[in-house]
Enzyme design. Structure first.
Site, PDB file in Angstrom:
ATOM      1  N   ASP A   1      -9.208 -15.693 -16.574  1.00  0.00           N
ATOM      2  CA  ASP A   1     -10.137 -16.074 -15.431  1.00  0.00           C
ATOM      3  C   ASP A   1     -11.167 -17.223 -15.882  1.00  0.00           C
ATOM      4  O   ASP A   1     -11.993 -16.794 -16.887  1.00  0.00           O
ATOM      5  CB  ASP A   1     -10.629 -15.047 -14.969  1.00  0.00           C
ATOM      6  CG  ASP A   1     -11.313 -15.486 -13.458  1.00  0.00           C
ATOM      7  OD1 ASP A   1     -10.739 -15.763 -12.700  1.00  0.00           O
ATOM      8  OD2 ASP A   1     -12.488 -15.236 -13.278  1.00  0.00           O
TER       9      ASP A   1
ATOM     10  N   ASP B   1      -4.799  -9.808 -15.708  1.00  0.00           N
ATOM     11  CA  ASP B   1      -5.905 -10.788 -15.562  1.00  0.00           C
ATOM     12  C   ASP B   1      -6.951 -10.385 -16.577  1.00  0.00           C
ATOM     13  O   ASP B   1      -7.279  -9.267 -16.693  1.00  0.00           O
ATOM     14  CB  ASP B   1      -6.416 -10.768 -14.039  1.00  0.00           C
ATOM     15  CG  ASP B   1      -6.603 -11.879 -13.585  1.00  0.00           C
ATOM     16  OD1 ASP B   1      -7.452 -12.762 -14.126  1.00  0.00           O
ATOM     17  OD2 ASP B   1      -6.335 -12.528 -12.508  1.00  0.00           O
TER      18      ASP B   1
ATOM     19  N   HIS C   1      -3.945 -16.873  -5.417  1.00  0.00           N
ATOM     20  CA  HIS C   1      -4.707 -15.832  -4.287  1.00  0.00           C
ATOM     21  C   HIS C   1      -6.066 -16.689  -3.828  1.00  0.00           C
ATOM     22  O   HIS C   1      -6.647 -16.327  -3.358  1.00  0.00           O
ATOM     23  CB  HIS C   1      -5.209 -14.675  -4.903  1.00  0.00           C
ATOM     24  CG  HIS C   1      -6.113 -14.838  -6.328  1.00  0.00           C
ATOM     25  ND1 HIS C   1      -5.396 -15.555  -7.445  1.00  0.00           N
ATOM     26  CD2 HIS C   1      -7.449 -14.692  -6.619  1.00  0.00           C
ATOM     27  CE1 HIS C   1      -6.589 -15.538  -8.496  1.00  0.00           C
ATOM     28  NE2 HIS C   1      -7.656 -15.044  -8.011  1.00  0.00           N
ATOM     29  N   ASP C   2      -6.350 -18.100  -4.554  1.00  0.00           N
ATOM     30  CA  ASP C   2      -7.446 -18.861  -4.404  1.00  0.00           C
ATOM     31  C   ASP C   2      -7.093 -19.899  -3.415  1.00  0.00           C
ATOM     32  O   ASP C   2      -8.065 -20.695  -3.070  1.00  0.00           O
ATOM     33  CB  ASP C   2      -8.105 -19.248  -5.569  1.00  0.00           C
ATOM     34  CG  ASP C   2      -8.685 -18.206  -6.502  1.00  0.00           C
ATOM     35  OD1 ASP C   2      -9.127 -17.337  -5.742  1.00  0.00           O
ATOM     36  OD2 ASP C   2      -9.025 -18.410  -7.592  1.00  0.00           O
TER      37      ASP C   2
ATOM     38  N   ASP D   1      -1.916  -1.162  -3.568  1.00  0.00           N
ATOM     39  CA  ASP D   1      -1.977  -0.492  -5.022  1.00  0.00           C
ATOM     40  C   ASP D   1      -0.774  -0.265  -6.037  1.00  0.00           C
ATOM     41  O   ASP D   1       0.240  -0.774  -5.800  1.00  0.00           O
ATOM     42  CB  ASP D   1      -2.736   0.916  -4.428  1.00  0.00           C
ATOM     43  CG  ASP D   1      -1.561   1.734  -3.484  1.00  0.00           C
ATOM     44  OD1 ASP D   1      -0.192   1.437  -3.674  1.00  0.00           O
ATOM     45  OD2 ASP D   1      -1.776   2.553  -2.592  1.00  0.00           O
TER      46      ASP D   1
ATOM     47  N   GLU E   1      -7.136 -20.205 -17.098  1.00  0.00           N
ATOM     48  CA  GLU E   1      -7.475 -20.667 -15.911  1.00  0.00           C
ATOM     49  C   GLU E   1      -8.724 -21.707 -16.080  1.00  0.00           C
ATOM     50  O   GLU E   1      -9.792 -21.281 -16.610  1.00  0.00           O
ATOM     51  CB  GLU E   1      -7.912 -19.563 -14.779  1.00  0.00           C
ATOM     52  CG  GLU E   1      -8.019 -20.324 -13.153  1.00  0.00           C
ATOM     53  CD  GLU E   1      -9.042 -19.599 -12.507  1.00  0.00           C
ATOM     54  OE1 GLU E   1      -8.917 -19.771 -11.156  1.00  0.00           O
ATOM     55  OE2 GLU E   1     -10.015 -18.922 -13.257  1.00  0.00           O
TER      56      GLU E   1
ATOM     57  N   ASP F   1       0.814  -1.216   0.151  1.00  0.00           N
ATOM     58  CA  ASP F   1      -0.080  -0.162   0.020  1.00  0.00           C
ATOM     59  C   ASP F   1       0.798   1.316  -0.061  1.00  0.00           C
ATOM     60  O   ASP F   1       1.665   1.289   0.927  1.00  0.00           O
ATOM     61  CB  ASP F   1      -0.976  -0.123   1.359  1.00  0.00           C
ATOM     62  CG  ASP F   1      -1.635   1.108   1.432  1.00  0.00           C
ATOM     63  OD1 ASP F   1      -1.968   2.102   0.343  1.00  0.00           O
ATOM     64  OD2 ASP F   1      -2.064   1.445   2.636  1.00  0.00           O
TER      65      ASP F   1
ATOM     66  N   ASP G   1      -4.230   3.725   2.818  1.00  0.00           N
ATOM     67  CA  ASP G   1      -5.416   3.392   3.009  1.00  0.00           C
ATOM     68  C   ASP G   1      -5.945   2.075   3.596  1.00  0.00           C
ATOM     69  O   ASP G   1      -6.798   1.419   3.603  1.00  0.00           O
ATOM     70  CB  ASP G   1      -6.554   3.919   1.802  1.00  0.00           C
ATOM     71  CG  ASP G   1      -6.072   3.065   0.608  1.00  0.00           C
ATOM     72  OD1 ASP G   1      -5.094   2.261   0.659  1.00  0.00           O
ATOM     73  OD2 ASP G   1      -6.730   3.147  -0.521  1.00  0.00           O
TER      74      ASP G   1
HETATM   75  O1  TEU Z   1     -11.418 -18.756  -9.809  1.00  0.00           O
HETATM   76  C1  TEU Z   1     -11.975 -19.625 -10.198  1.00  0.00           C
HETATM   77  C2  TEU Z   1     -12.377 -20.823  -9.264  1.00  0.00           C
HETATM   78  O2  TEU Z   1     -12.675 -21.905  -9.906  1.00  0.00           O
HETATM   79  C3  TEU Z   1     -12.429 -20.264  -7.954  1.00  0.00           C
HETATM   80  O3  TEU Z   1     -13.060 -19.406  -7.516  1.00  0.00           O
HETATM   81  C4  TEU Z   1     -12.490 -21.357  -7.085  1.00  0.00           C
HETATM   82  O4  TEU Z   1     -13.759 -21.838  -7.593  1.00  0.00           O
HETATM   83  C5  TEU Z   1     -12.429 -21.300  -5.721  1.00  0.00           C
HETATM   84  O5  TEU Z   1     -11.412 -20.653  -5.404  1.00  0.00           O
HETATM   85  C6  TEU Z   1     -12.222 -22.717  -5.292  1.00  0.00           C
HETATM   86  O6  TEU Z   1     -12.840 -22.937  -4.177  1.00  0.00           O
HETATM   87  C7  TEU Z   1     -11.298 -17.394 -10.536  1.00  0.00           C
HETATM   88  C8  TEU Z   1     -10.523 -16.388  -9.720  1.00  0.00           C
HETATM   89  O7  TEU Z   1      -9.172 -17.072  -9.692  1.00  0.00           O
HETATM   90  C9  TEU Z   1     -11.000 -15.954  -8.383  1.00  0.00           C
HETATM   91  O8  TEU Z   1     -10.316 -15.514  -7.500  1.00  0.00           O
HETATM   92  C10 TEU Z   1     -12.633 -15.512  -8.617  1.00  0.00           C
HETATM   93  O9  TEU Z   1     -13.201 -15.570  -7.547  1.00  0.00           O
HETATM   94  C11 TEU Z   1     -13.525 -16.379  -9.564  1.00  0.00           C
HETATM   95  O10 TEU Z   1     -12.477 -16.949 -10.663  1.00  0.00           O
HETATM   96  C12 TEU Z   1     -14.312 -15.744 -10.263  1.00  0.00           C
HETATM   97  O11 TEU Z   1     -14.005 -14.628 -10.917  1.00  0.00           O
END
Ligand code: TEU
Length: 572
Positions: free
Chosen positions: A212, A104, A347-348, A35, A275, A27, A31
């Site tokens: 995505d 992305d 990040h997921d 960013d 993805e 950041d 805030d």
């Molecule tokens: O993720 C797709 C996806 O399959 C994940 O959301 C997955 O379902 C979940 O994390 C598993 O539990 C992409 C992005 O990477 C994610 O951050 C988004 O939330 C999603 O698409 C929707 O755009």
């Protein structure tokens, strides 16, 4: 076992990608939200690591219902993240350093606040009505009546995939949150609007796209617009949409059309990664066969679902033999045609060291470096997620209000409403929530880890006092230093980038071993994915007498593989 790649292999076979999730990276304005100014300020960290590509999670204008994966303007930067001028500055700064920027691309859905959706929703006869998936209630049922949804599909983010629009009495489809309506790719106007936007970004200088959930854009729709119920999901009043939405009938056609319409004149400099939840290795071969002109590589999900007991929030222990069988199949399946992308974290996903390694003080550093070695030595393009190079671990969240992610919060509400015990649901969130990956990057030991001078949008992990970039930068034994060596090895050694892959010891419960060979050179990779010690001499006698190329521990007895030890050896 596999064909060797010629030396004119694409540049990304030798590249390492670093993912920045901007909200949690750095950041610059106090805030509490990361960013672009913060990304610009920390570019030396990427240069130091030696990575080739920065993949930037979404910074587009967005109401942030899903942290930017819900876009309301594809050609502007959200004020929370900065300005378009700063993005231009980032492109220039990366190019100056010899790096590339991959954006992305979120085009399975938009935000419900995108002007396209506002127009689509405005009236059933709107010229953009057909840009999204609008359907009347199920035959004979009234709008809003329980069970009147057009199909029984369960959303990725809990509940039905259908949201009722009171004004028209029709429902719209959202595979994710209700604030993420799905675009109708059957409509050529939608496709061409997306292509135009993509060209706009390429002309601005970006070097590719991470697409995505791109394998969800083609839905299995009948000639009269029919969509079909999926098989019931045990324990829930919903059905599974997979067979209607994953790799639908026109997916290859759409990606090939995108290729023709968008990449001309740019192709060789680009990295295109799709993805693809639910993609099979057979489908991935088609997607990544260069001759078909679709994408360069895909993110598959098999290895991050091996610890699901049916679903994400009912986890079970992972068996290493399952992991080997899965990775082995992907390595073999994409050996002569196509290409793998390699990742533990993004990040997921929960943090790799907590999930696949051992984040206890005794084994954290060794297991983080062991996992990194394992991943980077496979054949494919490795992706490092911010903080992974520091051995960042899952967050010690206690209460529900420590969590921020829409997926976690929706799941909690749904599970508790269906009678699950709240403490147990919270336990599953602690282990599997995406928020584990989203705590701020730990730059130093100061109170907010050097991430912000304000109040961070999600709690900083208190372990940053010990685990941070500053503490690791000059330490040759650090997780960071080990990542630096792995990146350099891929750049220097064509066997790492391009060599054939052969799995060894597929039945061993703890030791993960394989060879990489090319042009008469063979590397043997041995990783002890456990806290036990093994006699290497007994398991792999050929390791005796081999030269150590890279390892994560000081070897005092070459015959013994210590807990979480990883070695890359050159066979004589
Ligand atoms: O993720 C797709 C996806 O399959 C994940 O959301 C997955 O379902 C979940 O994390 C598993 O539990 C992409 C992005 O990477 C994610 O951050 C988004 O939330 C999603 O698409 C929707 O755009």
């Amino acid at each position: 076992m596999t064909a060797e790649q010629p030396d004119d292999a694409p540049w990304w076979t030798r590249a390492v990608v670093y993912q920045v999730y901007p909200r949690s990276f750095m950041d610059s304005d106090g805030d509490g939200v990361g960013d672009l100014g913060g990304v610009l300020r920390r570019l030396d960290h990427l240069t130091d690591l030696g990575v080739d590509v920065l993949w930037l999670s979404p910074v587009y204008r967005s109401p942030q219902a899903d942290n930017g994966y819900d876009i309301s303007d594809y050609t502007d930067v959200d004020p929370a993240f900065g300005t378009l001028a700063q993005l231009d500055e980032l492109i220039a700064a990366l190019h100056e350093r010899g790096m590339k920027l991959v954006m992305d691309l979120v085009v399975n859905h938009t935000s419900d606040e995108h002007p396209w959706f506002a127009e689509s929703r405005s009236a059933p006869d709107s010229p953009k009505r057909d840009w999204y998936w609008w359907r009347p209630p199920r035959a004979g049922m009234a709008p809003g009546q329980p069970g009147a949804e057009p199909t029984n599909w369960h959303s990725f983010f809990s509940g039905s995939t259908w949201e009722l629009d009171e004004a028209s009495g029709e429902y719209y489809l959202h595979l994710f949150d209700r604030k993420q309506p799905d675009l109708n790719w059957e409509n050529p106007q939608v496709r061409h609007a997306v292509y135009e936007m993509m060209r706009w970004w390429l002309d601005r200088g970006v070097d590719g796209f991470r697409m995505d959930v791109i394998n969800l854009i083609s839905k299995d729709v009948g000639p009269g617009g029919e969509l079909h119920d999926g098989p019931p999901i045990p324990g829930l009043p919903y059905g599974d949409a997979t067979s209607s939405v994953v790799c639908g009938p026109r997916i290859h056609e759409f990606l090939q059309e995108m290729h023709r319409e968008v990449y001309a004149g740019h192709r060789d400099r680009l990295l295109l990664v799709g993805e693809m939840p639910g993609v099979t290795v057979e489908e991935a071969r088609l997607f990544t066969d260069p001759a078909r002109e679709e994408v360069d590589m895909v993110f598959q999900f098999e290895h991050v679902q091996l610890d699901y007991d049916g679903s994400k929030f009912s986890p079970r222990p992972l068996r290493l033999t399952d992991l080997k069988a899965s990775f082995g199949r992907w390595q073999a399946g994409l050996a002569d045609v196509g290409w793998n992308s390699l990742y533990w974290d993004n990040h997921d996903q929960p943090r790799a060291v907590s999930r696949f390694g051992d984040d206890s003080p005794r084994h954290r550093r060794d297991s983080a470096t062991c996992l990194a070695t394992l991943l980077h030595l496979h054949r494919g393009t490795p992706y490092v997620y911010q903080g992974e190079e520091l051995g960042m671990a899952n967050a010690p969240f206690e209460h529900l209000d420590d969590f921020r992610d829409v997926e976690s919060l929706n799941h909690y509400a749904q599970a508790v409403a269906h009678g699950e015990e709240p403490g147990a649901v919270l336990g599953a969130l602690r282990r599997m929530s995406r928020d584990n990956a989203r705590t701020p990057v730990q730059w130093d030991a100061s109170p907010d880890a050097g991430f912000t001078t304000g109040t961070p949008w999600i709690a900083v992990n208190p372990d940053h006092a010990e685990w941070n970039a500053e503490a690791q930068r000059e330490d040759p034994r650090s997780v960071l230093a080990h990542h630096r060596r792995l990146v350099a090895l891929r750049h220097e050694d064509p066997v790492v980038a391009l060599g054939d892959f052969t799995m060894l010891l597929p039945e061993h419960e703890s030791v993960y071993a394989f060879t990489r060979s090319r042009g008469g050179v063979t590397l043997l990779v041995v990783c002890n994915v456990s806290g036990h010690e093994y006699r290497l001499a007994e398991l792999l006698p050929e390791a005796g007498g081999a030269d150590l190329v890279l390892g994560n521990l000081d070897v005092d007895d070459p015959a013994v593989l210590r807990p979480w030890e990883a070695r890359v050896l050159r066979l004589p």
